[in-house]
Motif scaffolding. Structure first.
Motif, mmCIF file in Angstrom:
data_model
loop_
_atom_site.group_PDB
_atom_site.id
_atom_site.type_symbol
_atom_site.label_atom_id
_atom_site.label_comp_id
_atom_site.label_asym_id
_atom_site.label_seq_id
_atom_site.Cartn_x
_atom_site.Cartn_y
_atom_site.Cartn_z
ATOM 1 N N ARG A 11 0.823 -1.199 0.000
ATOM 2 C CA ARG A 11 0.000 0.000 0.000
ATOM 3 C C ARG A 11 0.868 1.264 0.000
ATOM 4 N NH1 ARG A 11 -3.929 -1.122 4.995
ATOM 5 N NH2 ARG A 11 -1.901 -1.758 5.843
ATOM 6 N N MET A 12 0.247 2.390 -0.346
ATOM 7 C CA MET A 12 0.950 3.657 -0.324
ATOM 8 C C MET A 12 1.318 4.022 1.105
ATOM 9 S SD MET A 12 2.030 6.058 -2.390
ATOM 10 C CE MET A 12 0.981 5.857 -3.832
ATOM 11 N N SER A 13 2.576 4.358 1.295
ATOM 12 C CA SER A 13 3.062 4.726 2.620
ATOM 13 C C SER A 13 3.386 6.214 2.647
ATOM 14 C CB SER A 13 4.320 3.924 2.985
ATOM 15 O OG SER A 13 4.035 2.534 3.036
ATOM 16 N N VAL A 14 3.147 6.816 3.796
ATOM 17 C CA VAL A 14 3.405 8.242 3.990
ATOM 18 C C VAL A 14 4.443 8.392 5.089
ATOM 19 C CG1 VAL A 14 2.415 10.499 4.521
ATOM 20 C CG2 VAL A 14 1.045 8.779 3.327
ATOM 21 N N PHE A 15 5.456 9.190 4.801
ATOM 22 C CA PHE A 15 6.517 9.389 5.784
ATOM 23 C C PHE A 15 6.777 10.879 5.929
ATOM 24 C CE2 PHE A 15 10.923 9.837 7.126
ATOM 25 C CZ PHE A 15 10.935 9.022 8.238
ATOM 26 N N ASP A 16 6.786 11.334 7.171
ATOM 27 C CA ASP A 16 7.032 12.740 7.475
ATOM 28 C C ASP A 16 8.525 12.940 7.721
ATOM 29 O OD1 ASP A 16 6.797 15.362 8.030
ATOM 30 O OD2 ASP A 16 5.669 15.160 9.894
ATOM 31 N N VAL A 17 9.165 13.695 6.855
ATOM 32 C CA VAL A 17 10.595 13.961 7.008
ATOM 33 C C VAL A 17 10.789 14.975 8.131
ATOM 34 C CG1 VAL A 17 12.685 14.774 5.860
ATOM 35 C CG2 VAL A 17 10.953 13.527 4.569
ATOM 36 N N PRO A 18 11.582 14.672 9.136
ATOM 37 C CA PRO A 18 11.786 15.625 10.240
ATOM 38 C C PRO A 18 12.368 16.943 9.740
ATOM 39 C CG PRO A 18 12.649 13.446 10.795
ATOM 40 C CD PRO A 18 12.310 13.413 9.345
ATOM 41 N N SER A 19 12.176 17.985 10.542
ATOM 42 C CA SER A 19 12.666 19.305 10.184
ATOM 43 C C SER A 19 14.191 19.289 10.039
ATOM 44 C CB SER A 19 12.252 20.333 11.244
ATOM 45 O OG SER A 19 12.707 21.617 10.900
ATOM 46 N N GLN A 20 14.662 19.861 8.931
ATOM 47 C CA GLN A 20 16.089 19.862 8.623
ATOM 48 C C GLN A 20 16.622 21.291 8.598
ATOM 49 O OE1 GLN A 20 17.817 16.814 8.050
ATOM 50 N NE2 GLN A 20 15.841 16.063 8.819
ATOM 51 N N ASP A 21 17.826 21.469 9.158
ATOM 52 C CA ASP A 21 18.513 22.758 9.086
ATOM 53 C C ASP A 21 19.226 22.854 7.745
ATOM 54 O OD1 ASP A 21 17.739 23.586 11.638
ATOM 55 O OD2 ASP A 21 19.375 22.473 12.564
ATOM 56 N N VAL A 22 18.830 23.839 6.955
ATOM 57 C CA VAL A 22 19.367 24.010 5.605
ATOM 58 C C VAL A 22 19.953 25.407 5.482
ATOM 59 C CG1 VAL A 22 18.833 24.012 3.137
ATOM 60 C CG2 VAL A 22 17.685 22.406 4.656
ATOM 61 N N ILE A 23 21.126 25.510 4.871
ATOM 62 C CA ILE A 23 21.741 26.798 4.559
ATOM 63 C C ILE A 23 21.628 27.002 3.051
ATOM 64 C CG2 ILE A 23 23.854 28.166 4.608
ATOM 65 C CD1 ILE A 23 24.708 26.666 7.061
ATOM 66 N N SER A 24 20.910 28.014 2.650
ATOM 67 C CA SER A 24 20.678 28.262 1.236
ATOM 68 C C SER A 24 21.950 28.750 0.557
ATOM 69 C CB SER A 24 19.555 29.299 1.064
ATOM 70 O OG SER A 24 19.950 30.539 1.609
ATOM 71 N N ARG A 25 21.878 28.884 -0.749
ATOM 72 C CA ARG A 25 23.050 29.309 -1.516
ATOM 73 C C ARG A 25 23.466 30.732 -1.170
ATOM 74 N NH1 ARG A 25 22.538 28.829 -7.897
ATOM 75 N NH2 ARG A 25 21.043 30.522 -7.488
ATOM 76 N N ASP A 26 22.508 31.582 -0.739
ATOM 77 C CA ASP A 26 22.841 32.942 -0.326
ATOM 78 C C ASP A 26 23.045 33.049 1.187
ATOM 79 O OD1 ASP A 26 20.229 32.305 0.095
ATOM 80 O OD2 ASP A 26 19.415 34.230 -0.526
ATOM 81 N N ASN A 27 23.409 31.893 1.814
ATOM 82 C CA ASN A 27 23.829 31.853 3.222
ATOM 83 C C ASN A 27 22.728 32.284 4.190
ATOM 84 O OD1 ASN A 27 26.471 31.000 2.558
ATOM 85 N ND2 ASN A 27 27.083 33.116 2.169
ATOM 86 N N VAL A 28 21.529 31.800 3.965
ATOM 87 C CA VAL A 28 20.413 32.031 4.878
ATOM 88 C C VAL A 28 20.049 30.697 5.526
ATOM 89 C CG1 VAL A 28 18.031 32.805 5.102
ATOM 90 C CG2 VAL A 28 19.566 33.943 3.494
ATOM 91 N N SER A 29 19.971 30.678 6.855
ATOM 92 C CA SER A 29 19.660 29.452 7.575
ATOM 93 C C SER A 29 18.148 29.315 7.746
ATOM 94 C CB SER A 29 20.343 29.460 8.949
ATOM 95 O OG SER A 29 20.032 28.291 9.666
ATOM 96 N N VAL A 30 17.612 28.196 7.309
ATOM 97 C CA VAL A 30 16.173 27.935 7.409
ATOM 98 C C VAL A 30 15.955 26.512 7.907
ATOM 99 C CG1 VAL A 30 15.556 29.557 5.571
ATOM 100 C CG2 VAL A 30 16.049 27.184 5.000
ATOM 101 N N LYS A 31 14.756 26.267 8.397
ATOM 102 C CA LYS A 31 14.338 24.922 8.798
ATOM 103 C C LYS A 31 13.244 24.457 7.838
ATOM 104 C CE LYS A 31 15.424 25.061 13.736
ATOM 105 N NZ LYS A 31 16.341 23.916 13.669
ATOM 106 N N VAL A 32 13.447 23.285 7.267
ATOM 107 C CA VAL A 32 12.532 22.773 6.246
ATOM 108 C C VAL A 32 12.098 21.360 6.616
ATOM 109 C CG1 VAL A 32 12.224 22.276 3.794
ATOM 110 C CG2 VAL A 32 13.747 24.130 4.504
ATOM 111 N N ASN A 33 10.817 21.096 6.508
ATOM 112 C CA ASN A 33 10.341 19.726 6.650
ATOM 113 C C ASN A 33 9.433 19.395 5.466
ATOM 114 O OD1 ASN A 33 8.167 21.313 7.366
ATOM 115 N ND2 ASN A 33 7.391 19.873 8.871
ATOM 116 N N ALA A 34 9.308 18.106 5.203
ATOM 117 C CA ALA A 34 8.583 17.658 4.015
ATOM 118 C C ALA A 34 7.873 16.348 4.329
ATOM 119 C CB ALA A 34 9.535 17.487 2.829
#
Length: 261
Positions: free
Chosen positions: A64-87
């Motif tokens: 069956r189709m499974s759903v998985f919540d990716v935990p929040s990740q600390d990401v530094i963008s190319r212009d050096n901005v720190s963000v938290k992203v989850n998916a």
């Protein structure tokens, strides 16, 4: 008789127990990966399955189709901005054999791969691209995950970035940037309006110059508009042509006086 019952009774019980252990029932969405003496011998299901106890083992696989919540990740963008992203990712098993044999724990492996891929892909983009091109980022992450999990018998159905969290200082900076952008657009729109108005006035002047009678009609129309407002004062425009005529008469009179003197 009792001797025969005592002799055959345990045998019957053992046979019944072995028969019970050999029966497996798989649901419509389940498949069984069969191993005989440790070697892969096939995929069975759904429905009733008979196995040889002890010699054969089965691993159940849910398709069956499974759903998985990716935990929040600390990401530094190319212009050096720190963000938290989850998916969140949606996937299903299309090849039970490879999902059991090729990877030890496909759920954990998929989770770890999704986290690293999310950080890697988003780190290659600016903050503005993260906020405005989310669909493109979703497709990029899905393509990478789909290519890497294909050998595990897993198909990525969809990847969705849910939240991109910024700190308070960055939110204020973005708000000021958006305000400045709106002011810039307002000035550009105002300047474009002035340019269009000037162009229309120029076209109107050219049209009136081609037909002098049109200027007189416009003059009378303006007087009618002023008179309809019940004003006590009426302003009469002074024709520029009359001013030129008077100026020529004055200059001519000056010339005659000079000649007479």
């Amino acid at each position: 008789m009792f001797t025969q019952l005592a002799f055959y009774g345990p045998i019957v019980v053992v046979i019944a127990g072995l028969f019970a252990l050999s029966i497996r029932i798989l649901r419509e969405y389940e498949r069984g990966v069969i191993f005989t003496l440790g070697r892969f011998t096939g995929v069975k299901g759904p429905g009733l399955i008979l196995m040889v106890p002890v010699i054969q083992q089965m691993v159940r696989v849910d398709q069956r189709m499974s759903v998985f919540d990716v935990p929040s990740q600390d990401v530094i963008s190319r212009d050096n901005v720190s963000v938290k992203v989850n998916a969140v990712i949606y996937f299903r098993i299309i090849d039970p054999e490879r999902s059991v044999i090729q990877v030890e724990n496909f759920r954990q492996a998929t989770s770890e791969l999704a986290q690293t891929t999310l950080r890697s892909v988003l780190g290659k983009h600016d903050l503005d691209e993260m906020l405005s091109e989310r669909d493109k980022l979703n497709n990029d992450v899905q393509e990478i995950l789909d290519a890497q999990t294909d050998s595990w018998g897993i198909k990525m159905a969809n990847v969705e970035i849910k939240h991109i969290d910024l700190n308070e200082s960055m939110i204020r900076v973005i708000a000021r940037q958006a305000e400045a952008e709106r002011e810039r657009r307002a000035k550009i729109i105002h300047a474009e309006g002035e340019e269009q108005a000037a162009q229309m006035l120029l076209n109107a002047a050219r049209t009136l110059a081609q037909q002098p009678e049109a200027m007189q009609l416009r003059y009378l129309s303006t007087l009618a508009m002023i008179g309809s407002q019940n004003n006590s004062t009426i302003v009469f425009p002074f024709p520029t042509e009359l001013g030129q005529v008077l100026k020529g008469m004055v200059e001519k009179n000056k010339g005659d006086v000079t000649a007479a003197g």
